[in-house]
Design a protein around this motif. Structure first.
Motif, short mmCIF file in Angstrom:
data_model
loop_
_atom_site.label_atom_id
_atom_site.label_comp_id
_atom_site.label_asym_id
_atom_site.label_seq_id
_atom_site.Cartn_x
_atom_site.Cartn_y
_atom_site.Cartn_z
N GLN A 54 -10.86 2.34 -6.36
CA GLN A 54 -11.79 1.23 -6.13
C GLN A 54 -12.06 0.48 -7.43
O GLN A 54 -12.11 -0.75 -7.44
N GLN A 55 -12.23 1.21 -8.53
CA GLN A 55 -12.47 0.57 -9.83
C GLN A 55 -11.27 -0.27 -10.26
O GLN A 55 -11.43 -1.35 -10.82
N ALA A 56 -10.06 0.21 -9.99
CA ALA A 56 -8.86 -0.57 -10.32
C ALA A 56 -8.87 -1.89 -9.54
O ALA A 56 -8.59 -2.96 -10.10
N PHE A 57 -9.19 -1.83 -8.24
CA PHE A 57 -9.28 -3.05 -7.43
C PHE A 57 -10.40 -3.96 -7.94
O PHE A 57 -10.25 -5.18 -7.98
N THR A 90 -5.78 7.49 0.66
CA THR A 90 -6.95 7.01 -0.07
C THR A 90 -6.72 5.58 -0.56
O THR A 90 -7.60 4.72 -0.42
N VAL A 91 -5.55 5.33 -1.11
CA VAL A 91 -5.22 3.98 -1.59
C VAL A 91 -5.27 2.98 -0.45
O VAL A 91 -5.85 1.90 -0.58
N MET A 92 -4.68 3.33 0.68
CA MET A 92 -4.66 2.41 1.82
C MET A 92 -6.06 2.15 2.36
O MET A 92 -6.36 1.03 2.79
N ALA A 93 -6.94 3.14 2.33
CA ALA A 93 -8.31 2.94 2.79
C ALA A 93 -9.04 1.93 1.90
O ALA A 93 -9.76 1.06 2.40
N VAL A 94 -8.86 2.05 0.60
CA VAL A 94 -9.47 1.09 -0.32
C VAL A 94 -8.83 -0.28 -0.12
O VAL A 94 -9.52 -1.30 -0.07
N ILE A 99 -7.97 -6.24 0.73
CA ILE A 99 -6.96 -7.23 1.09
C ILE A 99 -7.37 -7.86 2.42
O ILE A 99 -7.70 -7.17 3.37
N GLY A 100 -7.30 -9.17 2.49
CA GLY A 100 -7.75 -9.89 3.67
C GLY A 100 -6.78 -9.84 4.84
O GLY A 100 -5.96 -8.93 4.96
N ASP A 101 -6.89 -10.82 5.66
CA ASP A 101 -6.09 -10.93 6.87
C ASP A 101 -4.65 -11.36 6.55
O ASP A 101 -4.37 -11.86 5.46
N PRO A 102 -3.74 -11.18 7.52
CA PRO A 102 -2.36 -11.66 7.34
C PRO A 102 -2.35 -13.16 7.06
O PRO A 102 -3.28 -13.86 7.46
N PRO A 103 -1.35 -13.63 6.38
CA PRO A 103 -0.18 -12.89 5.92
C PRO A 103 -0.52 -12.05 4.69
O PRO A 103 -1.20 -12.50 3.78
N TYR A 104 -0.04 -10.82 4.68
CA TYR A 104 -0.28 -9.90 3.58
C TYR A 104 0.67 -10.21 2.43
O TYR A 104 1.77 -10.71 2.64
#
Length: 132
Positions: A54-57, A90-94, A99-104
């Motif tokens: 989370q801190q990295a993001f 864990t990474v995907m949950a953060v 990250i918003g909606d598509p397009p990703y």
């Protein structure tokens, strides 16, 4: 010919100064962000893995903001993981929160053996909005 322009957020200078690199470089309408890790203000790693991610993001968001960008402007992502099989959920949950909606954006995940005391790093390229 466009000159490269260093971008620096209002904080995190300890890590950048210690290792002598820019948080990001603007070149034309592109922003090339250096790998962001889950470091605290003094440059030390956040010990809890989920909080480190989370801190990295959060650190990445601060760099993007300093350039007039947001996660909506990110077009390419590379993440580095010291233990991908055990860390990816864990990474995907953060990521889902950030990250918003598509397009990703494009995304490449790479397993590595060493990240200078960290367990996760995220590096992006973003398109800078007009007028920023």
């Amino acid at each position: 010919m466009a000159q490269r322009q260093a971008i620096a957020p209002a904080n995190r200078h300890a890590l950048y100064e210690r290792h002598r690199y820019s948080a990001a470089i603007r070149s034309g309408d592109l922003l090339f962000v250096s790998g962001q890790v889950g470091s605290r203000a003094d440059g030390s790693p956040e010990p809890d893995f989920e909080r480190q991610v989370q801190q990295a993001f959060d650190n990445l968001a601060n760099v993007l903001k300093a350039a007039g960008c947001s996660f909506d402007d990110v077009v390419d992502v590379i993440t580095f993981h010291t233990d991908p099989a055990n860390q990816i959920e864990t990474v995907m949950a953060v990521r889902e929160k950030v990250i918003g909606d598509p397009p990703y954006p494009n995304w490449t995940a790479v397993g590595v053996t060493w990240l200078a005391g960290f367990d996760f790093e995220i590096k992006v390229i973003a398109r800078i909005p007009e007028g920023a």
